[in-house]
Scaffold this motif. Sequence first.
Motif, PDB file in Angstrom:
ATOM      1  N   GLY A  29       8.696  46.297   0.081  1.00 38.91           N
ATOM      2  CA  GLY A  29       7.836  46.917   1.060  1.00 38.91           C
ATOM      3  C   GLY A  29       6.833  47.880   0.470  1.00 38.91           C
ATOM      4  O   GLY A  29       6.821  48.153  -0.715  1.00 38.91           O
ATOM      5  N   GLY A  30       5.950  48.359   1.328  1.00 34.99           N
ATOM      6  CA  GLY A  30       4.943  49.314   0.913  1.00 34.99           C
ATOM      7  C   GLY A  30       5.361  50.734   1.238  1.00 34.99           C
ATOM      8  O   GLY A  30       6.420  50.986   1.820  1.00 34.99           O
ATOM      9  N   TYR A  31       4.512  51.630   0.840  1.00 35.79           N
ATOM     10  CA  TYR A  31       4.777  53.049   1.029  1.00 35.79           C
ATOM     11  C   TYR A  31       3.614  53.727   1.739  1.00 35.79           C
ATOM     12  O   TYR A  31       2.476  53.296   1.639  1.00 35.79           O
ATOM     13  CB  TYR A  31       4.934  53.762  -0.317  1.00 35.79           C
ATOM     14  N   ALA A  32       3.943  54.794   2.410  1.00 38.36           N
ATOM     15  CA  ALA A  32       2.947  55.810   2.727  1.00 38.36           C
ATOM     16  C   ALA A  32       3.264  56.964   1.786  1.00 38.36           C
ATOM     17  O   ALA A  32       4.439  57.306   1.585  1.00 38.36           O
ATOM     18  CB  ALA A  32       3.050  56.263   4.171  1.00 38.36           C
ATOM     19  N   MET A  33       2.240  57.528   1.210  1.00 37.84           N
ATOM     20  CA  MET A  33       2.458  58.591   0.241  1.00 37.84           C
ATOM     21  C   MET A  33       1.494  59.728   0.504  1.00 37.84           C
ATOM     22  O   MET A  33       0.417  59.518   1.072  1.00 37.84           O
ATOM     23  CB  MET A  33       2.276  58.058  -1.181  1.00 37.84           C
ATOM     24  N   GLY A  34       1.901  60.888   0.106  1.00 42.02           N
ATOM     25  CA  GLY A  34       1.069  62.053   0.356  1.00 42.02           C
ATOM     26  C   GLY A  34       1.160  63.063  -0.765  1.00 42.02           C
ATOM     27  O   GLY A  34       2.059  63.011  -1.598  1.00 42.02           O
ATOM     28  N   TRP A  35       0.215  63.972  -0.758  1.00 39.72           N
ATOM     29  CA  TRP A  35       0.170  65.063  -1.724  1.00 39.72           C
ATOM     30  C   TRP A  35       0.237  66.399  -0.994  1.00 39.72           C
ATOM     31  O   TRP A  35      -0.392  66.571   0.066  1.00 39.72           O
ATOM     32  CB  TRP A  35      -1.123  65.019  -2.530  1.00 39.72           C
ATOM     33  N   PHE A  36       0.962  67.309  -1.620  1.00 43.33           N
ATOM     34  CA  PHE A  36       1.097  68.670  -1.134  1.00 43.33           C
ATOM     35  C   PHE A  36       0.953  69.609  -2.320  1.00 43.33           C
ATOM     36  O   PHE A  36       1.048  69.179  -3.463  1.00 43.33           O
ATOM     37  CB  PHE A  36       2.478  68.877  -0.487  1.00 43.33           C
ATOM     38  N   ARG A  37       0.759  70.872  -2.025  1.00 44.88           N
ATOM     39  CA  ARG A  37       0.751  71.845  -3.103  1.00 44.88           C
ATOM     40  C   ARG A  37       1.359  73.149  -2.605  1.00 44.88           C
ATOM     41  O   ARG A  37       1.366  73.431  -1.403  1.00 44.88           O
ATOM     42  CB  ARG A  37      -0.656  72.078  -3.628  1.00 44.88           C
ATOM     43  N   GLN A  38       1.846  73.900  -3.549  1.00 48.49           N
ATOM     44  CA  GLN A  38       2.404  75.200  -3.226  1.00 48.49           C
ATOM     45  C   GLN A  38       2.061  76.176  -4.316  1.00 48.49           C
ATOM     46  O   GLN A  38       2.447  75.976  -5.480  1.00 48.49           O
ATOM     47  CB  GLN A  38       3.913  75.134  -3.018  1.00 48.49           C
ATOM     48  N   ALA A  39       1.343  77.194  -3.941  1.00 48.12           N
ATOM     49  CA  ALA A  39       0.975  78.256  -4.871  1.00 48.12           C
ATOM     50  C   ALA A  39       2.033  79.353  -4.802  1.00 48.12           C
ATOM     51  O   ALA A  39       2.724  79.501  -3.793  1.00 48.12           O
ATOM     52  CB  ALA A  39      -0.395  78.803  -4.505  1.00 48.12           C
ATOM     53  N   PRO A  40       2.150  80.144  -5.851  1.00 48.11           N
ATOM     54  CA  PRO A  40       3.146  81.224  -5.852  1.00 48.11           C
ATOM     55  C   PRO A  40       2.964  82.156  -4.664  1.00 48.11           C
ATOM     56  O   PRO A  40       1.853  82.618  -4.387  1.00 48.11           O
ATOM     57  CB  PRO A  40       2.860  81.950  -7.163  1.00 48.11           C
ATOM     58  N   GLY A  41       4.053  82.396  -3.959  1.00 44.25           N
ATOM     59  CA  GLY A  41       4.012  83.311  -2.834  1.00 44.25           C
ATOM     60  C   GLY A  41       3.395  82.749  -1.570  1.00 44.25           C
ATOM     61  O   GLY A  41       3.232  83.479  -0.583  1.00 44.25           O
ATOM     62  N   LYS A  42       3.055  81.473  -1.589  1.00 48.06           N
ATOM     63  CA  LYS A  42       2.431  80.861  -0.413  1.00 48.06           C
ATOM     64  C   LYS A  42       3.262  79.701   0.098  1.00 48.06           C
ATOM     65  O   LYS A  42       4.096  79.148  -0.622  1.00 48.06           O
ATOM     66  CB  LYS A  42       1.017  80.387  -0.753  1.00 48.06           C
ATOM     67  N   GLU A  43       3.002  79.321   1.327  1.00 52.24           N
ATOM     68  CA  GLU A  43       3.685  78.179   1.913  1.00 52.24           C
ATOM     69  C   GLU A  43       3.107  76.881   1.372  1.00 52.24           C
ATOM     70  O   GLU A  43       1.981  76.835   0.870  1.00 52.24           O
ATOM     71  CB  GLU A  43       3.560  78.219   3.436  1.00 52.24           C
ATOM     72  N   ARG A  44       3.897  75.843   1.511  1.00 54.12           N
ATOM     73  CA  ARG A  44       3.436  74.534   1.114  1.00 54.12           C
ATOM     74  C   ARG A  44       2.221  74.131   1.955  1.00 54.12           C
ATOM     75  O   ARG A  44       2.180  74.371   3.162  1.00 54.12           O
ATOM     76  CB  ARG A  44       4.549  73.508   1.314  1.00 54.12           C
ATOM     77  N   ILE A  92       1.586  74.215  -7.796  1.00 50.08           N
ATOM     78  CA  ILE A  92       2.377  73.032  -8.149  1.00 50.08           C
ATOM     79  C   ILE A  92       2.039  71.969  -7.110  1.00 50.08           C
ATOM     80  O   ILE A  92       2.105  72.232  -5.899  1.00 50.08           O
ATOM     81  CB  ILE A  92       3.878  73.330  -8.144  1.00 50.08           C
ATOM     82  N   TYR A  93       1.706  70.797  -7.595  1.00 52.85           N
ATOM     83  CA  TYR A  93       1.315  69.698  -6.727  1.00 52.85           C
ATOM     84  C   TYR A  93       2.463  68.688  -6.642  1.00 52.85           C
ATOM     85  O   TYR A  93       2.975  68.235  -7.666  1.00 52.85           O
ATOM     86  CB  TYR A  93       0.053  69.019  -7.260  1.00 52.85           C
ATOM     87  N   TYR A  94       2.826  68.373  -5.417  1.00 53.03           N
ATOM     88  CA  TYR A  94       3.943  67.478  -5.148  1.00 53.03           C
ATOM     89  C   TYR A  94       3.470  66.211  -4.457  1.00 53.03           C
ATOM     90  O   TYR A  94       2.517  66.238  -3.683  1.00 53.03           O
ATOM     91  CB  TYR A  94       4.961  68.143  -4.210  1.00 53.03           C
ATOM     92  N   CYS A  95       4.201  65.145  -4.712  1.00 53.80           N
ATOM     93  CA  CYS A  95       3.954  63.935  -3.940  1.00 53.80           C
ATOM     94  C   CYS A  95       5.191  63.604  -3.120  1.00 53.80           C
ATOM     95  O   CYS A  95       6.300  64.058  -3.431  1.00 53.80           O
ATOM     96  CB  CYS A  95       3.584  62.766  -4.837  1.00 53.80           C
ATOM     97  N   ALA A  96       4.980  62.844  -2.095  1.00 49.20           N
ATOM     98  CA  ALA A  96       6.066  62.437  -1.205  1.00 49.20           C
ATOM     99  C   ALA A  96       5.816  61.003  -0.753  1.00 49.20           C
ATOM    100  O   ALA A  96       4.676  60.531  -0.786  1.00 49.20           O
ATOM    101  CB  ALA A  96       6.160  63.371  -0.009  1.00 49.20           C
ATOM    102  N   ALA A  97       6.878  60.327  -0.323  1.00 46.33           N
ATOM    103  CA  ALA A  97       6.741  58.924   0.046  1.00 46.33           C
ATOM    104  C   ALA A  97       7.738  58.534   1.124  1.00 46.33           C
ATOM    105  O   ALA A  97       8.776  59.181   1.308  1.00 46.33           O
ATOM    106  CB  ALA A  97       6.950  58.033  -1.181  1.00 46.33           C
ATOM    107  N   ARG A  98       7.397  57.489   1.813  1.00 44.66           N
ATOM    108  CA  ARG A  98       8.323  56.850   2.752  1.00 44.66           C
ATOM    109  C   ARG A  98       7.974  55.372   2.800  1.00 44.66           C
ATOM    110  O   ARG A  98       6.824  54.987   2.565  1.00 44.66           O
ATOM    111  CB  ARG A  98       8.210  57.444   4.150  1.00 44.66           C
ATOM    112  N   TYR A  99       8.964  54.567   3.095  1.00 43.48           N
ATOM    113  CA  TYR A  99       8.711  53.154   3.323  1.00 43.48           C
ATOM    114  C   TYR A  99       7.955  52.991   4.648  1.00 43.48           C
ATOM    115  O   TYR A  99       8.155  53.756   5.586  1.00 43.48           O
ATOM    116  CB  TYR A  99      10.021  52.373   3.430  1.00 43.48           C
TER     117      TYR A  99
END
Length: 129
Positions: A29-44, A92-99
């Motif tokens: 299957g395929g994915y949906a994917m996304g990018w997030f970031r979180q700086a020190p002392g801040k919310e995602r 810090i840059y994060y990625c996330a995924a779901r089917y």
Amino acid sequence: VQLQASGGGLVRSGDSLRLSCAASGGTFGGYAMGWFRQAPGKEREAISCISSDDGSTYYSDSLKGRFTISSDNAGDTVYLQMNSLKPEDTAIYYCAARYIAPGFVAHRRLFEGYEYDYWGQGTQVTVSS
């Protein structure tokens, strides 16, 4: 499913970087994917997301235009092209995924991070002035 983000580093203000996030260990299957970031002392902060099924995307209003999300043809690697970087992009840059099933369209709840099943470790981006 494992997610491996890469491409971070130390750059100067105005430079560009391209981050990659590869999904492995999935079965089909395929994915949906996304990018997030979180700086020190801040919310995602949500940056963008993409559906590998139709290529639909969703962006942060504040970052659209400087940041561009894309995915490869297989739909299991997502990229984040970041241009005109600023010191405030340091995070810090994060990625996330779901089917996803065929017909899946990127939408706000996905963008905001409510629908992901898998999260990567993150890659550090530091922008000096």
